[in-house]
Every structure is written in C-alpha cells, then in structure tokens.
Scaffold this motif. Structure first.
Motif, PDB file in Angstrom:
ATOM      1  N   LEU A 199       1.121  -1.288  -0.029  1.00  0.00           N
ATOM      2  CA  LEU A 199      -0.232  -0.496  -0.615  1.00  0.00           C
ATOM      3  C   LEU A 199       0.689   1.424  -0.259  1.00  0.00           C
ATOM      4  O   LEU A 199       0.415   2.076  -0.044  1.00  0.00           O
ATOM      5  CB  LEU A 199      -1.086   0.051   1.393  1.00  0.00           C
ATOM      6  N   LEU A 200       2.648   1.038  -0.277  1.00  0.00           N
ATOM      7  CA  LEU A 200       3.119   2.362   0.182  1.00  0.00           C
ATOM      8  C   LEU A 200       3.101   3.415  -1.180  1.00  0.00           C
ATOM      9  O   LEU A 200       3.125   2.635  -2.124  1.00  0.00           O
ATOM     10  CB  LEU A 200       4.585   0.952   0.171  1.00  0.00           C
ATOM     11  N   ARG A 237       2.303  11.608  22.348  1.00  0.00           N
ATOM     12  CA  ARG A 237       1.806  10.760  22.094  1.00  0.00           C
ATOM     13  C   ARG A 237       2.769   9.582  20.500  1.00  0.00           C
ATOM     14  O   ARG A 237       3.294  10.258  19.847  1.00  0.00           O
ATOM     15  CB  ARG A 237       0.248  11.292  21.037  1.00  0.00           C
ATOM     16  N   GLU A 238       2.044   8.413  20.814  1.00  0.00           N
ATOM     17  CA  GLU A 238       2.615   6.961  19.387  1.00  0.00           C
ATOM     18  C   GLU A 238       2.891   8.049  18.492  1.00  0.00           C
ATOM     19  O   GLU A 238       2.130   8.895  17.844  1.00  0.00           O
ATOM     20  CB  GLU A 238       1.735   6.363  19.472  1.00  0.00           C
ATOM     21  N   LEU A 239       3.682   8.225  17.724  1.00  0.00           N
ATOM     22  CA  LEU A 239       4.187   8.075  16.279  1.00  0.00           C
ATOM     23  C   LEU A 239       3.607   7.510  15.404  1.00  0.00           C
ATOM     24  O   LEU A 239       3.341   6.175  15.696  1.00  0.00           O
ATOM     25  CB  LEU A 239       5.414   8.300  15.817  1.00  0.00           C
ATOM     26  N   PRO A 240       2.566   7.401  14.399  1.00  0.00           N
ATOM     27  CA  PRO A 240       2.237   6.884  13.444  1.00  0.00           C
ATOM     28  C   PRO A 240       3.057   6.318  12.482  1.00  0.00           C
ATOM     29  O   PRO A 240       3.422   6.301  11.158  1.00  0.00           O
ATOM     30  CB  PRO A 240       1.140   7.489  12.987  1.00  0.00           C
ATOM     31  N   VAL A 241       3.876   5.568  12.847  1.00  0.00           N
ATOM     32  CA  VAL A 241       5.419   4.579  11.866  1.00  0.00           C
ATOM     33  C   VAL A 241       5.338   3.466  12.291  1.00  0.00           C
ATOM     34  O   VAL A 241       4.862   3.047  13.528  1.00  0.00           O
ATOM     35  CB  VAL A 241       6.145   5.440  12.610  1.00  0.00           C
ATOM     36  N   THR A 242       5.056   2.681  11.093  1.00  0.00           N
ATOM     37  CA  THR A 242       4.625   1.150  11.496  1.00  0.00           C
ATOM     38  C   THR A 242       6.500   0.533  10.329  1.00  0.00           C
ATOM     39  O   THR A 242       7.065   1.360   9.473  1.00  0.00           O
ATOM     40  CB  THR A 242       3.855   0.646  11.423  1.00  0.00           C
ATOM     41  N   ASP A 243       6.296  -0.695   9.888  1.00  0.00           N
ATOM     42  CA  ASP A 243       7.440  -1.481   9.030  1.00  0.00           C
ATOM     43  C   ASP A 243       6.499  -2.010   8.169  1.00  0.00           C
ATOM     44  O   ASP A 243       5.173  -1.828   8.107  1.00  0.00           O
ATOM     45  CB  ASP A 243       8.157  -2.544   9.676  1.00  0.00           C
ATOM     46  N   PRO A 244       6.834  -2.672   7.059  1.00  0.00           N
ATOM     47  CA  PRO A 244       6.567  -2.589   5.430  1.00  0.00           C
ATOM     48  C   PRO A 244       5.578  -3.867   6.047  1.00  0.00           C
ATOM     49  O   PRO A 244       4.679  -4.616   5.441  1.00  0.00           O
ATOM     50  CB  PRO A 244       7.354  -3.636   4.809  1.00  0.00           C
ATOM     51  N   VAL A 265       5.802   4.665   7.237  1.00  0.00           N
ATOM     52  CA  VAL A 265       6.443   2.838   7.232  1.00  0.00           C
ATOM     53  C   VAL A 265       8.355   3.053   6.623  1.00  0.00           C
ATOM     54  O   VAL A 265       8.669   3.657   5.959  1.00  0.00           O
ATOM     55  CB  VAL A 265       6.067   2.794   5.396  1.00  0.00           C
ATOM     56  N   VAL A 266       8.699   2.741   7.802  1.00  0.00           N
ATOM     57  CA  VAL A 266      10.194   2.421   8.142  1.00  0.00           C
ATOM     58  C   VAL A 266      10.591   1.046   7.735  1.00  0.00           C
ATOM     59  O   VAL A 266       9.985   0.044   8.854  1.00  0.00           O
ATOM     60  CB  VAL A 266      10.709   3.041   9.629  1.00  0.00           C
ATOM     61  N   GLU A 267      12.167   0.663   6.780  1.00  0.00           N
ATOM     62  CA  GLU A 267      12.598  -0.505   7.195  1.00  0.00           C
ATOM     63  C   GLU A 267      14.005  -0.540   7.831  1.00  0.00           C
ATOM     64  O   GLU A 267      14.398   0.261   6.975  1.00  0.00           O
ATOM     65  CB  GLU A 267      11.928  -1.360   5.923  1.00  0.00           C
ATOM     66  N   GLN A 268      14.712  -1.081   8.625  1.00  0.00           N
ATOM     67  CA  GLN A 268      15.953  -1.629   8.412  1.00  0.00           C
ATOM     68  C   GLN A 268      16.457   0.177   8.634  1.00  0.00           C
ATOM     69  O   GLN A 268      17.062   0.967   7.652  1.00  0.00           O
ATOM     70  CB  GLN A 268      16.899  -1.995   7.916  1.00  0.00           C
ATOM     71  N   GLU A 269      15.878   1.453   9.432  1.00  0.00           N
ATOM     72  CA  GLU A 269      16.406   2.992   9.454  1.00  0.00           C
ATOM     73  C   GLU A 269      15.874   3.261   7.949  1.00  0.00           C
ATOM     74  O   GLU A 269      17.369   4.343   7.744  1.00  0.00           O
ATOM     75  CB  GLU A 269      18.286   2.203   9.609  1.00  0.00           C
ATOM     76  N   ALA A 320       4.570   6.116   2.739  1.00  0.00           N
ATOM     77  CA  ALA A 320       4.059   6.218   3.671  1.00  0.00           C
ATOM     78  C   ALA A 320       2.541   5.565   2.779  1.00  0.00           C
ATOM     79  O   ALA A 320       2.327   5.146   1.769  1.00  0.00           O
ATOM     80  CB  ALA A 320       3.654   7.564   3.781  1.00  0.00           C
ATOM     81  N   VAL A 321       1.662   4.678   3.681  1.00  0.00           N
ATOM     82  CA  VAL A 321       0.741   4.819   3.297  1.00  0.00           C
ATOM     83  C   VAL A 321      -0.615   5.519   3.930  1.00  0.00           C
ATOM     84  O   VAL A 321      -1.024   6.182   4.582  1.00  0.00           O
ATOM     85  CB  VAL A 321      -0.246   3.070   4.272  1.00  0.00           C
ATOM     86  N   THR A 322      -1.369   6.275   3.123  1.00  0.00           N
ATOM     87  CA  THR A 322      -2.717   7.199   3.309  1.00  0.00           C
ATOM     88  C   THR A 322      -3.969   6.462   3.849  1.00  0.00           C
ATOM     89  O   THR A 322      -4.364   5.099   3.307  1.00  0.00           O
ATOM     90  CB  THR A 322      -2.910   7.994   2.340  1.00  0.00           C
ATOM     91  N   LEU A 323      -4.313   6.734   4.768  1.00  0.00           N
ATOM     92  CA  LEU A 323      -5.896   6.191   4.972  1.00  0.00           C
ATOM     93  C   LEU A 323      -6.993   6.430   3.936  1.00  0.00           C
ATOM     94  O   LEU A 323      -7.370   4.924   3.303  1.00  0.00           O
ATOM     95  CB  LEU A 323      -6.920   7.405   5.530  1.00  0.00           C
ATOM     96  N   GLN A 324      -6.728   6.910   2.385  1.00  0.00           N
ATOM     97  CA  GLN A 324      -6.781   6.600   1.323  1.00  0.00           C
ATOM     98  C   GLN A 324      -6.295   5.808   0.463  1.00  0.00           C
ATOM     99  O   GLN A 324      -7.552   4.823   0.570  1.00  0.00           O
ATOM    100  CB  GLN A 324      -6.671   8.175   0.809  1.00  0.00           C
ATOM    101  N   ALA A 325      -5.708   4.960   0.418  1.00  0.00           N
ATOM    102  CA  ALA A 325      -4.903   4.366  -0.495  1.00  0.00           C
ATOM    103  C   ALA A 325      -5.368   3.124   0.756  1.00  0.00           C
ATOM    104  O   ALA A 325      -5.466   2.176  -0.009  1.00  0.00           O
ATOM    105  CB  ALA A 325      -3.061   4.018  -0.404  1.00  0.00           C
ATOM    106  N   LEU A 326      -5.273   2.826   2.109  1.00  0.00           N
ATOM    107  CA  LEU A 326      -6.037   1.558   2.942  1.00  0.00           C
ATOM    108  C   LEU A 326      -7.626   1.668   2.484  1.00  0.00           C
ATOM    109  O   LEU A 326      -8.238   0.673   1.585  1.00  0.00           O
ATOM    110  CB  LEU A 326      -5.835   2.167   4.145  1.00  0.00           C
TER     111      LEU A 326
END
Lengths: 151, 151
Positions: free
Chosen positions: A6-7, A101-108, A129-133, A138-144
């Motif tokens: 979804l990236l 607050r929690e950051l909206p960051v996740t992995d692939p 979306v972060v992988e290995q530093e 990003a994934v947007t609400l729209q794309a999701l």
C-alpha cells in the motif's frame, strides 16, 4: 495485504523547512499531512495540515472565535505573510513532553488491521513506513480504504 | 476573501448511513472527512476519516498494537466485513458529553483568519458553512491553503 503493498512515495520536510514551503507542499499535492524527518532521514513527527495552519493564526484568535471576526477582512487575507521566517520546528510538539503521543510509524510487514488501528489510535490519516532505519514511504487512509473496500 | 468564496459542495451522510457507504464516499472522493447532518439537514457532527476506521478495528487492537500483529493476514484483510450492519451513529461522539468539542461550523461571512483558527482549534481539515438554517457546503484546508498561498 501488507503495508509494503500500500506504500506510496511521500515528500518529507525537516524541522528547518520554512512553514510557507511546508504549506505549499500540503496544498500543491493535496497531502493529508507531512512527514518530518530527523538528520538520519527517519520520521521525527507526523504533522497534520491543521497543525501547520496553527502557526499562521495569532494566539488570541485561536482562543476566542469572536476576536478572529473583528479582524478586518484585508488583514485576515494577509495572515499568510505571518508565516514568513517560521520553520516547521515551531509546529512540532515539544520533545519528550510527558503527554507526547505515539507516532504513526510502522514497518512494511504491518497488516491492514495494524495500519487501521494505528491510524485510528493516533488520529492520523497517514502512516510512515520504516525498514532497517530507512523511510520507505507512507500509507494514506485514502489508499487503505480504497484497497480494503475493493477486496 | 470570505468563506463564501472558498465554498465547495460537499456530500453529507446521516447517523443512519451504513459505515461501509460512508467509507466508500471517503475513499471514492478522497474527502478529508464527512459532514453528518441531522433531520433538518444541518451539521450534527464533522467526522474525520480516522474516526470511521475506528469502527472497523476491534477494541483489543486499538488498545494494544502487538495484538493487531498476531491476527493473521487473511483475517486482517477481512476486517472490512466487520463494518457490515454498522451505521455512522456508532462513530459519533456521545451527545451532550461534557467534553464534547466545538464543531467546525461557521457562516459564509467568516474571514480566512476565522476559518484557519477554527480548523486549527478543532483539528479539522474541513469546516461546514451554514446560512439561515441551510448547509451551503464546506471549506477544506486544501482549498484554504491554495487560495491563501496564491494571494
């Protein structure tokens, strides 16, 4: 379906980016928010558009709606000029504040459910979306929503 | 420049609209949120997209990110089906709750400064514009920024 499916590439800013440039990016590409990266290129904050606006609005107008009305129209139109010289840093929440607050960051590998839970929990229409530093995008609400509803 | 100059027609939903229909509206038209109208056609609430998502996410996933991860991928993909039978009413903040926030609603004479202050204060990228008990449309953060930056 995972976050990697979804990236999309997503523009980033830094704390030193002028607010006016950040606003142009938001407006020109109709983005739901901005990813603010640190010196390593990793997300330090995700900034919703309304937070960028906040910098342009005098404090007395934020606190009291009636005061915004009495400012005459011409002056109100010129409020964008008040952004001059400001940087994104001033729009960021204070570092290490207790209520940060929690950051909206996740992995692939994040599932659709994880992405949705993260967006709902952080009230962010945008997840970095972060992988290995490395920031992949990003994934947007729209794309999701588009992909989930098509499934 | 006033709210009337920045207005766009904006689709509305009611508390009885199925959530799946609201989600399709958000996704299909890439809206920053939804205007929920009451039986008189006036804004009862402005619902950000992330609030609609919240209905699709089981409570245990909202509370604990780690639990969202353990749900297997196939199950996570199917979470849209959990929206079936739900209506927008369930996504609305409780009526007359003491902490109920100001609604991003204004009149067509609102200045750019008032619109910006309202968006910043309510964290809403969308302001509904009402005149004489009639909903005229909405001003989006995107439209506001484009016009202000062009000025």
């Amino acid at each position: 379906m995972r976050a990697r499916d979804l990236l999309t590439a997503f523009p980033t800013v830094t704390a030193d980016t002028p607010v006016i440039e950040a606003a142009r990016l938001l407006a020109g590409q109709d983005l739901p928010g901005l990813i603010v990266v640190d010196e390593r290129g990793l997300p330090a904050s995700i900034l919703p558009g309304t937070q960028v606006l906040r910098l342009a609005v005098p404090g007395y107008c934020l606190d009291d709606p009636a005061l915004a009305r009495v400012v005459d129209e011409a002056h109100a139109d010129a409020f964008a000029s008040s952004l001059a010289g400001r940087t994104v840093r001033q729009a960021l929440p204070p570092e290490r504040s207790p209520g940060r607050r929690e950051l909206p960051v996740t992995d692939p590998d994040a599932t659709v459910l994880e992405l949705a839970a993260l967006m709902a929990r952080t009230h962010s229409p945008l997840v970095a979306v972060v992988e290995q530093e490395r920031l992949l995008g990003a994934v947007t609400l729209q794309a999701l929503l588009v992909r989930v509803l098509a499934a």
